[in-house]
Each structure stands twice: as C-alpha cells, then as structure tokens.
Design an enzyme around this catalytic site. Structure first.
Site, PDB file in Angstrom:
ATOM      1  N   ARG A   9       0.855  -1.212   0.000  1.00  0.00           N
ATOM      2  CA  ARG A   9       0.000   0.000   0.000  1.00  0.00           C
ATOM      3  C   ARG A   9       0.880   1.247   0.000  1.00  0.00           C
ATOM      4  O   ARG A   9       0.604   2.221  -0.699  1.00  0.00           O
ATOM      5  CB  ARG A   9      -0.965   0.003   1.197  1.00  0.00           C
ATOM      6  CG  ARG A   9      -1.720   1.315   1.346  1.00  0.00           C
ATOM      7  CD  ARG A   9      -2.972   1.249   2.216  1.00  0.00           C
ATOM      8  NE  ARG A   9      -2.868   0.370   3.359  1.00  0.00           N
ATOM      9  CZ  ARG A   9      -2.179   0.601   4.464  1.00  0.00           C
ATOM     10  NH1 ARG A   9      -1.505   1.734   4.607  1.00  0.00           N
ATOM     11  NH2 ARG A   9      -2.140  -0.281   5.442  1.00  0.00           N
ATOM     12  N   TYR A  64     -16.530  16.269 -14.939  1.00  0.00           N
ATOM     13  CA  TYR A  64     -17.128  14.923 -14.977  1.00  0.00           C
ATOM     14  C   TYR A  64     -18.184  14.814 -13.863  1.00  0.00           C
ATOM     15  O   TYR A  64     -17.961  15.293 -12.742  1.00  0.00           O
ATOM     16  CB  TYR A  64     -16.009  13.891 -14.796  1.00  0.00           C
ATOM     17  CG  TYR A  64     -16.506  12.507 -14.502  1.00  0.00           C
ATOM     18  CD1 TYR A  64     -17.406  11.872 -15.359  1.00  0.00           C
ATOM     19  CD2 TYR A  64     -16.105  11.815 -13.362  1.00  0.00           C
ATOM     20  CE1 TYR A  64     -17.883  10.597 -15.085  1.00  0.00           C
ATOM     21  CE2 TYR A  64     -16.559  10.543 -13.080  1.00  0.00           C
ATOM     22  CZ  TYR A  64     -17.456   9.946 -13.946  1.00  0.00           C
ATOM     23  OH  TYR A  64     -17.928   8.684 -13.664  1.00  0.00           O
ATOM     24  N   ASP A 106      -7.342  18.705 -13.922  1.00  0.00           N
ATOM     25  CA  ASP A 106      -7.673  17.358 -14.398  1.00  0.00           C
ATOM     26  C   ASP A 106      -7.372  17.328 -15.897  1.00  0.00           C
ATOM     27  O   ASP A 106      -8.068  17.945 -16.699  1.00  0.00           O
ATOM     28  CB  ASP A 106      -9.151  17.066 -14.092  1.00  0.00           C
ATOM     29  CG  ASP A 106      -9.570  15.656 -14.506  1.00  0.00           C
ATOM     30  OD1 ASP A 106      -8.894  15.065 -15.361  1.00  0.00           O
ATOM     31  OD2 ASP A 106     -10.590  15.175 -13.981  1.00  0.00           O
TER      32      ASP A 106
HETATM   33  O1  P1T Z   1     -13.755   6.770 -13.695  1.00  0.00           O
HETATM   34  P1  P1T Z   1     -12.536   7.190 -12.895  1.00  0.00           P
HETATM   35  O2  P1T Z   1     -11.278   6.516 -13.297  1.00  0.00           O
HETATM   36  O3  P1T Z   1     -12.799   7.151 -11.420  1.00  0.00           O
HETATM   37  O4  P1T Z   1     -12.255   8.730 -13.274  1.00  0.00           O
HETATM   38  C1  P1T Z   1     -13.150   9.748 -13.003  1.00  0.00           C
HETATM   39  C2  P1T Z   1     -12.961  10.867 -13.995  1.00  0.00           C
HETATM   40  C3  P1T Z   1     -12.236  11.986 -13.626  1.00  0.00           C
HETATM   41  N1  P1T Z   1     -12.031  13.017 -14.478  1.00  0.00           N
HETATM   42  C4  P1T Z   1     -12.516  12.994 -15.732  1.00  0.00           C
HETATM   43  C5  P1T Z   1     -12.279  14.166 -16.644  1.00  0.00           C
HETATM   44  C6  P1T Z   1     -13.252  11.896 -16.177  1.00  0.00           C
HETATM   45  O5  P1T Z   1     -13.713  11.896 -17.438  1.00  0.00           O
HETATM   46  C7  P1T Z   1     -13.489  10.797 -15.285  1.00  0.00           C
HETATM   47  C8  P1T Z   1     -14.308   9.615 -15.690  1.00  0.00           C
HETATM   48  N2  P1T Z   1     -15.145   9.872 -16.771  1.00  0.00           N
HETATM   49  C9  P1T Z   1     -16.028   8.980 -17.348  1.00  0.00           C
HETATM   50  C10 P1T Z   1     -16.182   7.730 -16.908  1.00  0.00           C
HETATM   51  C11 P1T Z   1     -16.775   9.506 -18.492  1.00  0.00           C
HETATM   52  O6  P1T Z   1     -17.359   8.717 -19.265  1.00  0.00           O
HETATM   53  O7  P1T Z   1     -16.787  10.734 -18.661  1.00  0.00           O
END
Ligand code: P1T
Length: 391
Positions: free
Chosen positions: A51, A103, A175
């Site tokens: 971890r 998102y 992001d």
């Molecule tokens: O799904 P995850 O790996 O937890 O990531 C979240 C996330 C964070 N930031 C952005 C810009 C993202 O697009 C996402 C995840 N997005 C999708 C699953 C989607 O279809 O937009």
C-alpha cells in the site's frame, strides 16, 4: 537514466523503467508481493508494504511524473480515488473554486461527499479568468478545473488561472484526463497538481480503472504521499503493469485520435442533421485560438447536438454500430454516450443545462479505427434523424 530532454514518444516507452538487473527482462516485472522482508525491525529496504509502495507501481508513478514534467507521481485505483485523495487535504470551513463543467462523478464527489463535510464549492465558467479571482474568498483553499472540459469541450487558460492561484498562494489542480500528457502539460503552465483518470487515454485500452496525481511541489508531494498511504486507494501491481503497457503507445494513439477527431468534427459541422459541434480544433469553437496556444492538438473528444432532442439523440446512439454506446473514453475503440442520462446524470438538470448539457447532446470518444469506417457509421445513424432546426 536522465530522461528530461527525451521526446514524449520515447518517455512513454522508457521513463521509470530501468533495465532488469536479474533477467534483463525488457518489460517491467509485475511484483505481486503485498509485503517485503526487512533485515531488522523498522529498517525496511526499498519497499515495506505494497500500500505504501510497490516496484511495479513505482515504475508507473515515475513514468507518469516524467510525462507531466513533475518530480513525484502517485497512482490510484481510480480517477475518483485520486480526486478524493487530493480533496482530503481540505478541512471543514474551506472553500473550493471549481470549473462549472466537470465529470459528473467529480461534481458528485464535491457536492455529495465534500459539502456534507463542511467544504463549500463555487462552480463557475472559467473562460474569463478574472471571474476566478472574484470567486476567491479568504476561506478558499483550492482551485480545481478540467480542460478541455467534460463534456462541453471548453478550454480554460491554465497559465492565466495559475497566475491568479499563485498570487493567492492557492494550489491549482488541473484534471488533464481529456488532453493526456501528450497534448498538454499543466505543470509547465503553472498548475500545482495534475490529475488523471488513467482509465482513459493513459491506459488507452479500456481494461483498467485507475487514476493519478502528479506534482513538482515538494510540500504537496509529501502530503500526497501521506494521504495515498493513509487512504489506501492504490492500484494493484497488475493494473499498474497494464497501464505501463498501454502508455507505451500513447504518442502514436494520440496522433491518430486527433487526426480522426479533427476530420470527423469538420464533417459533422457540415452535416444537415447536426445542430452544433463542440470541438476545440474547429475554427468556430470559441476557444480555438487558446487551444492552439495551450495544447499540442485538440484531442479525440467531440460533443454534438443532434436534431430531435433526447429522442433524436437516443435514436442516433442506438443506431451506431462501430461506436459502442458506453460511458468512458480514451480507448482505441470509439465510444458514444448521452451525458444528460449517463455520465452527468448526477448533476441537477438546471445546473446541467446552464453549462449546455442539453437533451440532444451526444459525446463521442473518437478511437483509432479507420476514419472512413467511423464516418460511415456516423453518417448512417444521422440519416435516421429528421433535419436539424437551426440554432
Ligand atoms: O472513472 P474514474 O477513473 O474514477 O475517473 C473519473 C474521472 C475523472 N475526471 C474525468 C475528466 C473523467 O472523465 C473521469 C471519468 N469519466 C467517465 C467515466 C466519463 O465517461 O466521462
């Protein structure tokens, strides 16, 4: 090995992956051990417990750090796990200034998890950076944005917003999932932390859920290292291996994503059944010039408003064959989805519509298949719709 002057194509293949001294294996070994023997109590060698650190994860973290021009990278079991770890630095009473188009899961994390813990959030359109300065209060502790944004493909000026953040000594988190490190490096533009859902372009093959945070600020790196271990949202060594493998083709994949998406966006813009196309590579996009300055290419994501509102969008999506109707993005295969019903359903309708996520909006993740095959699929599905009303 010093990699800093190497190209992104080379870094994606070699960074963080030292030659294997034991077998000369050319691929990074998967070290599955959950724990590592210690020569004496409290004096571990390089690794102690998986971890807190693992060799395969470490190789991925080094590779991601070098691709983003950071000193430290941290890998997570999802993009959301990366976001939560970053947001865990906040305390009750703190305020976050966040881009208005993020998102749906990031919105939900802020609105449904952080807010009940006493953190307040202002969501705003950051296309006028001065608005970010106006939104900061004495309680503001963090600025957070996505660019290009999900799903409206707005482009925010990272350097201008970073200058505002630096003036107030606030960390700026970007992001960078939609761009990937191949097309944009926020740390070089003044951001403090880069976040990725590595589920997307970084892995590129839709077979891992993962996330990452990268920084070059030693104090932030120390905090993130502590929180990564304390919260424990870490990826398995096997997933780290898969992401490292996917990363090797990042540069060639991104070039093809951009080539295909640019062509498709231009053709969609001319199509009589399409009302609007959001793609920063189009001259008609309001942030086209900024995209040209800030990014090395406009990316592989396109959002379009098709004729016929929600019914039209559903009809179009159901008719697609090569584009799979599915959430997510950034894989070699093309995907299509309906943000209002799928990825952004957790955002209240009024707030969704205020940023432009209307019922006829469809988001395309343009893959690396043959361009004409993709276009045939889109054209055939569009032919099923009535003519678009203008506006
Ligand atoms: O799904 P995850 O790996 O937890 O990531 C979240 C996330 C964070 N930031 C952005 C810009 C993202 O697009 C996402 C995840 N997005 C999708 C699953 C989607 O279809 O937009």
């Amino acid at each position: 090995m010093a990699h800093r002057s190497l190209s992104m194509d080379t870094l994606a293949i070699h960074a963080g992956q030292e030659p294997d001294p034991q077998h000369a294996a050319v691929m990074e070994p998967i070290v599955l051990a959950s724990t590592f023997g210690q020569p004496e109590p409290g004096k571990p060698l390089r690794y102690e417990y998986s971890r807190s650190g693992n060799p395969t994860r470490h190789a991925l973290e080094r590779c991601l750090a070098e691709l983003e021009g950071g000193s430290d990278g941290f890998a997570f079991s999802s993009g959301s796990g990366a976001a939560l770890t970053m947001l865990s630095l906040l305390r009750p009473g703190d305020h976050v200034v966040c881009g208005d188009d993020v998102y749906g899961g990031t919105f939900r994390l802020l609105d449904k998890v952080l807010k009940p813990m006493g953190v307040s959030i202002s969501f705003l359109d950051m296309r006028q950076p001065a608005r970010v300065a106006e939104a900061c209060t004495p309680a503001t502790r963090l600025i957070w944005l996505e660019t290009p944004t999900n799903p409206m493909l707005k482009v925010f000026d990272i350097a201008a917003i970073a200058a505002i953040a630096q003036e107030r000594r606030l960390p700026l988190v970007v992001d960078n999932t939609f761009a990937s490190p191949y097309l944009q490096n926020p740390l070089a533009l003044g951001a403090s932390v880069v976040m990725h859902s590595t589920t997307k372009y970084i892995n590129g093959h839709s077979d891992v859920v993962g996330g990452a945070l990268i920084t070059k600020d030693p104090a932030l790196a120390e905090q993130l290292r502590f929180y990564q271990n304390a919260l424990g949202a870490v990826p398995s060594p096997f997933d780290c291996y898969l992401v490292l493998r996917g990363l090797k083709t990042l540069a060639v994949r991104m070039r093809q994503h951009v080539t295909n998406a640019q062509q498709i966006a231009e053709r969609l813009e001319q199509h009589p059944r399409v009302q609007r196309v959001h793609y920063p590579g189009l001259k008609s996009h309001p942030d086209h010039e900024l995209c040209g300055r800030q990014m090395r290419g406009p990316g592989g994501m396109i959002s379009v408003v098709v004729g016929g509102g929600e019914a039209g969008a559903k009809r179009f999506l159901s008719a697609l064959r090569l584009f799979t109707l599915a959430e997510s993005l950034g894989g070699v295969e093309s995907l299509a989805e309906h943000p209002a019903i799928m990825t952004h359903a957790s955002i209240p309708r009024a707030q969704r519509e205020a940023v432009g996520i209307e019922d006829g909006l469809v988001r395309l993740s343009v893959g690396v298949e043959g361009l004409e095959d993709l276009w045939d699929d889109l054209e055939r599905a569009l032919a099923l719709l009535g003519p678009a009303q203008s506006g």
